[in-house]
Write a protein that holds these residues in place. Structure first.
Motif, short mmCIF file in Angstrom:
data_model
loop_
_atom_site.label_atom_id
_atom_site.label_comp_id
_atom_site.label_asym_id
_atom_site.label_seq_id
_atom_site.Cartn_x
_atom_site.Cartn_y
_atom_site.Cartn_z
N SER A 165 -18.17 -33.42 98.94
CA SER A 165 -19.22 -34.14 98.21
C SER A 165 -19.36 -35.56 98.78
O SER A 165 -18.44 -36.04 99.45
N GLY B 85 -15.38 -36.54 89.81
CA GLY B 85 -15.19 -35.29 90.50
C GLY B 85 -15.25 -34.13 89.54
O GLY B 85 -16.05 -33.23 89.72
N SER C 72 -16.28 -33.75 86.18
CA SER C 72 -17.55 -33.52 85.50
C SER C 72 -18.71 -33.84 86.45
O SER C 72 -18.82 -34.96 86.92
N PRO C 73 -19.50 -32.84 86.75
CA PRO C 73 -20.50 -33.02 87.80
C PRO C 73 -21.64 -33.96 87.44
O PRO C 73 -22.28 -34.51 88.31
N ARG D 8 -12.17 -36.16 85.56
CA ARG D 8 -11.01 -35.46 84.99
C ARG D 8 -9.85 -35.40 85.98
O ARG D 8 -8.69 -35.66 85.65
#
Lengths: 279, 811
Positions: free
Chosen positions: A17, A129, A131-132, A140
């Motif tokens: 990401s 990371g 929780s999108p 989290r």
């Protein structure tokens, strides 16, 4: 210098990401300074694989489509993502002439990262990371790693670049000494770019802390740093200090003088600089 | 005895008597114009300048050094100072289409003022605008917009997350999106665990997942709309901030130029574009100047703004008085019509309106442009470019590639500038007539021909003007004053230069050269005033520098390698005279011309022509003398000779008919077997009636023979026969005139071939009587008799041959 950190291997949590790629860049920069090896770790989230097997499993894509999950599809996506992460690591590490390795594991993300830490000397991780769709605060995974890992953790984000000056919060704890040593090494190229944040209730205490800092730095051949008093130590004062100094990285000893995770989380919401938490 | 007398010395050169000149030195004289004569050209130039209609451009034609450029420039300067100063020409960005920059035609001086004002404005904007965007107010409003968006999306997603958690689900990130996972005992539920659930729970789970997915889907689908709205709000904020920051700065300029609608509309366009793109430009500058010092960043920012909003003042008339007069020394295509430069940026070539460069036509627009036609024609496409601009009455800047449709890449096409210019071409006559013949557009565009003469009459009035010209040139060149003897010598040399005692040269360039060189020798001789001897020294030095070939030829004659007799008699042999021109140096040399005859069919063979060494005019001369021969002697009989003529020891081409009289004399001497004097040389062409016609280069020819005779020793018998009309051209050297006055050398003006024959043979030529016979012992009688004898011999040969034929037939 006492508490001199030996950072030989830096673990980089990678998921391809943008946030994790930013963390990779910062880790590479750090590795160059510390002449350390980069170890990339990609974790295939076991929860996702498990859910994908459920008969009603659907993916809601970021474009807003709902799609059924085909058998093997998620594994293929993980593999592709791992390949991308590996390529990115190879590119960044080779560019900086760093030693590097890459591994893939399967399991709970935070647990896998924590499981890998005993062999490592430092871990870099994107703040967000887990929780999108939440864009602020602490993710989290980052929260879990911070809670359980015993090694220094460098928290990074998409817009955050590791830079100078380095601000070190010093409270005379062992962790603080390690933090000071790391700050010193990071600012070695520009000796004027080390700022030591002190907190104390009395002038005598401050003098004592300064003396300790000077001794530690003198031992390593360092110059007189710049001191700044931060009192009381809270998210607001720290972020003000970072803003005033134009901080490139904030190094905090842990257990932090911040009161618990909520204090740290409040700081991270306000702070727009990379934060290195030292144990 | 010959009836022709030699010319008296005073006819051999027209001297200029210094006593006639009423001054001591040129320092006393009023300086005349630096041009002389040329009334025709002056009138043509004046006419061309003053007429207003299209196509009345001027071609000043004439030899180099006749003062074309001087006259044209002075005439144009005088006219230009009376005309109004033309407008300034500027180009600015066309914000709607950057490939078509806009033209601003502004009152003289306004262009540069506007450019400076805009630069000042942009400098202020480059400080004011970043400050506005960094201000607390802007940041607060910007943060509020961002915060609102973040808040809204986070609230929305947090709500979904809470809803999911409430229903026993967690949200998991996958490589391409999000999945909802049912939780059981703190763990995501496996498929086995799901299978163990009762059917209704399964269905409930599935229904919950679908609800959650739909909710998330709706939220994600709304996201782009919110982002769009956020972007719109940010843009709106940027516009307002920009307007507030630059509005008052632009307003000041708008007020200053409110009377000029062109500028006002440009400023409005700037404001509108700035509002749209100002923020983006600052971002671009931040990227480009990443790491630069703050002062350098400010300069970079201003230069980036100038590239988009600056004014390219192409033509500035702020310091012009009247119309411009431009002389373009290097008239290439782009130097005439302007060009568009490119700069290298990241490996590619880019351009914009700032890189439009003016051509000579831009600078001369509203005035006059002087060009040398030879250079225009030598430069590829310059002539076509010039004509196109004059015909279209506009200057369209385009690259050669565009003009010839060779390239089709996108480049600039600046708005064409209307063209109103008078073009004056300077060139020689040959090119003028060539253009008239070959270019149909030429006469349409260059209707005025200013024809400069290279000679003027040597009358008292012109001589006075000439003296004033010398004074003006001496003054311009800052030379020592010339005394009257020196001036007189220069006047004589001026006649000599044109080879005509009754003319003076109009080529001031050669006069200037002589003045400078005479001044040089005066300096060498430590004279304060240039005198006659200095001028003579300069002329001698000029000749000496150039006469190596002449001297070599003379040496070869004296050494006997080239056969030229200067005494004695010979049959069928005469001294002709030719002229050689090497660069600017002309000299004469004698040539032996010989003739041989035998019985034949009446043809005269020109050996030069047979071997292609004779030019057409030379051949014409030989054919004329053949005709004279046939008509003059025994006209009732066929010519029964075969003759050949040759220029001996001539290895180059021969052209011209000035030796035809000499050739006829040699031929008649050969036919009549009468010797001719070798102490004389002859020049002149001949017509069919035996009349001697004038030729060119008479002075050089005489001097060529004189030099040879003098080198061998003058006998008092030597001389040259020249056509009578050439007497007016005589401007012989001083030593030739001196020898003539001492009776050591003679110049005979001749009218007819008979006079030539008498002088060359000392025999009377003889006139045909009523019976058609020539007097006894005359030159012509000898020729006539020989021709008749040849005819008789040929007849007898013919009869004998016929008899032989008959005998053979009878046998």
């Amino acid at each position: 210098m006492r508490g001199k950190p030996e950072i030989r291997r830096i673990l980089v949590a990678l998921d391809a990401s943008p946030d994790s790629l930013a963390a990779l860049e910062a880790a590479a920069k750090l590795a160059r300074h510390l002449q350390a090896e980069l170890v990339g770790l990609y974790v295939e989230d076991i929860n996702v694989l498990r859910v994908a097997e459920l008969p009603f499993a659907r993916q809601v894509t970021f474009a807003g489509d709902v799609r059924p999950v085909k058998p093997g599809e998620v594994e293929a996506q993980f593999r592709a993502q791992a390949d991308r992460a590996k390529s990115a690591l190879a590119r960044v590490a080779n560019r900086s002439h760093l030693r590097w390795s890459f591994r893939v594991s399967r399991g709970q993300i935070a647990a896998e990262l924590i499981a890998a830490t005993p062999e490592m000397d430092l871990i870099t991780i994107a703040r967000l990371g887990g929780s999108p769709l939440v864009k602020r605060g602490l993710g989290r995974t980052a929260r879990a790693v911070l809670a359980e890992a015993t090694l220094p953790v460098l928290l990074l984000g998409r817009q955050l670049h590791l830079a100078l000056p380095a601000l070190v919060l010093f409270d005379d704890s062992n962790a603080a000494k390690t933090a000071l040593a790391l700050g010193f090494r990071l600012s070695a190229e520009k000796p004027d770019s080390l700022v030591v944040l002190l907190t104390a209730t009395s002038p005598d205490e401050i003098q004592q802390l300064k003396k300790t800092v000077r001794e530690h730095l003198a031992e390593a051949g360092g110059k007189e740093p710049r001191f700044r008093i931060v009192s009381p130590i809270d998210a607001s004062n720290l972020s003000q200090a970072c803003a005033d100094e134009g901080a490139g990285v904030l190094i905090l000893p842990s257990p932090s003088l911040l009161h618990g995770d909520t204090g740290l989380e409040a700081l991270l919401v306000q702070l727009e600089v990379p934060v290195l938490i030292v144990r | 005895m010959p009836s022709v007398k030699c010319l008296p010395p005073e006819k051999l050169s027209r001297r200029c008597d210094p006593k006639q000149l009423t001054f001591e030195t040129t320092a006393e004289l009023h300086h005349g114009p630096e041009i002389i004569g040329q009334a025709r050209a002056v009138e043509a130039v004046q006419f061309g300048i003053s007429i207003e209609h299209d196509g009345y451009n001027i071609y000043a034609l004439g030899p180099t050094g006749t003062g074309k450029q001087f006259l044209v420039e002075h005439a144009l300067q005088a006219q230009a100072s009376r005309r109004s100063t033309p407008q300034d020409l500027c180009y600015v960005n066309n914000f709607d289409d950057a490939t078509h920059p806009k033209r601003l035609s502004l009152q003289a001086g306004t262009g540069v003022t506007l450019k400076r004002d805009v630069e000042q404005l942009l400098e202020e904007i480059s400080t004011a605008l970043p400050a506005a965007f960094e201000s607390d107010e802007y940041q607060a409003r910007r943060n509020a917009i961002e915060e609102e968006f973040e808040q809204r999306s986070e609230t929305r997603f947090a709500k979904i997350q809470q809803e999911a958690e409430a229903r026993g689900f967690t949200m998991l990130k996958t490589p391409v999106g999000v999945m909802f996972a049912p939780i059981k005992d703190g763990q995501t539920m496996s498929s086995e665990a799901l299978a163990d659930l009762p059917e209704d729970e399964k269905q409930k789970l599935q229904a919950d997942v679908e609800d959650l997915q739909k909710a998330l889907q709706r939220a994600l689908q709304e996201l782009p709309r919110w982002q769009r709205k956020r972007r719109h709000q940010v843009r709106q904020l940027d516009h307002e901030t920009t307007e507030a920051a630059i509005g008052h700065l632009l307003e000041e300029l708008r007020l200053k130029y409110e009377a000029l609608p062109e500028i006002v509309s440009f400023l409005e366009a700037v404001q509108q574009d700035f509002t749209e793109h100002g923020r983006d430009l600052l971002h671009a500058e931040e990227k480009a100047g990443n790491g630069a010092q703050s002062s350098a960043a400010g300069t970079l920012r201003t230069s980036l703004l100038l590239r988009r909003y600056g004014v390219n003042a192409l033509v500035d008339h702020s310091e012009s008085m009247g119309a411009p007069v431009v002389f373009e020394h290097n008239p290439t295509f782009h130097n005439l019509i302007g060009r568009i430069d490119h700069i290298s940026q990241m490996g590619t070539l880019v351009t914009d309106f700032n890189l439009i460069r003016p051509g000579a036509l831009h600078r001369a627009n509203g005035g006059y442009l002087i060009l040398e036609v030879r250079k225009v024609l030598q430069n590829a496409f310059a002539w076509e470019g010039l004509k196109r601009a004059l015909k279209a009455k506009e200057i369209r800047i385009e690259s050669l590639g565009q003009a010839l449709s060779l390239t089709s890449t996108v480049s600039l096409e600046p708005e064409p500038a209307p063209l109103e210019v008078k073009v004056v071409l300077l060139g020689d006559r040959f090119i003028y007539y060539l253009l008239c013949a070959l270019d149909p557009e030429f006469e349409e565009l260059f209707k005025v021909a200013a024809d400069f003469d290279d000679v003027i009459d040597r009358d008292p009035q012109n001589q006075q003007s000439f003296v004033q010209l010398i004074a003006a040139l001496v003054n311009r060149e800052e030379l020592r004053p010339f005394d009257r003897s020196a001036v007189a010598k220069i006047i004589e040399q001026s006649s000599r230069l044109v080879g005509d005692a009754e003319k003076l040269t109009a080529r001031t360039a050669s006069i200037v050269d002589l003045l400078r060189e005479a001044d040089h020798w005066a300096g060498t001789n430590e004279h304060d005033v240039v005198n006659e001897n200095d001028v003579a020294r300069a002329i001698e030095a000029q000749v000496f520098r150039s006469d190596r070939v002449r001297q070599r030829l003379l040496d070869e004659v004296l050494r006997g390698s080239i056969y030229i007799d200067t005494d004695g008699d010979s049959i069928g042999q005469v001294n002709g005279l030719s002229v050689l021109k090497l660069g600017s140096f002309t000299f004469g040399r004698p040539n032996r011309i010989s003739a041989r005859v035998r019985i034949g069919k009446g043809d005269v063979i020109d050996i030069e022509r047979e071997v292609d060494l004779g030019g057409p005019i030379h051949s014409k001369g030989v054919l004329i003398l053949s005709s004279f021969l046939g008509a003059h002697y025994a006209p009732e009989q066929p010519l029964s000779l075969s003759a050949s003529l040759v220029f001996e020891q001539s290895y180059g081409g021969i052209e011209g008919d000035s030796a035809s009289a000499a050739e006829l004399c040699a031929l008649l001497s050969a036919i009549g077997e009468t010797p001719l004097k070798q102490s004389l040389a002859i020049t002149g062409s001949i017509n069919q009636h035996g009349k001697i016609q004038p030729i060119g280069g008479v002075n050089e020819k005489i001097e060529g023979f004189f030099d040879l005779c003098k080198a061998r020793g003058l006998t008092g018998e030597q001389g040259v026969l020249i056509p009578k009309p050439n007497v007016q051209h005589l401007m012989l050297r001083h030593d030739v005139v001196e020898a003539a006055s001492q009776g050591e050398f003679h110049i005979y003006p001749v009218d007819t071939i008979e006079q030539c024959l008498e002088l060359l043979s000392d025999l009377p030529a003889g006139k045909r009587d009523a019976e058609g016979n020539y007097p006894e012992s005359s030159f012509n009688q000898r020729v006539d008799q020989r021709l008749r004898a040849m005819t008789a011999t040929q007849l007898s040969w013919a009869r004998a041959a016929r008899q032989e034929d008959n005998d053979e037939r009878q046998a």
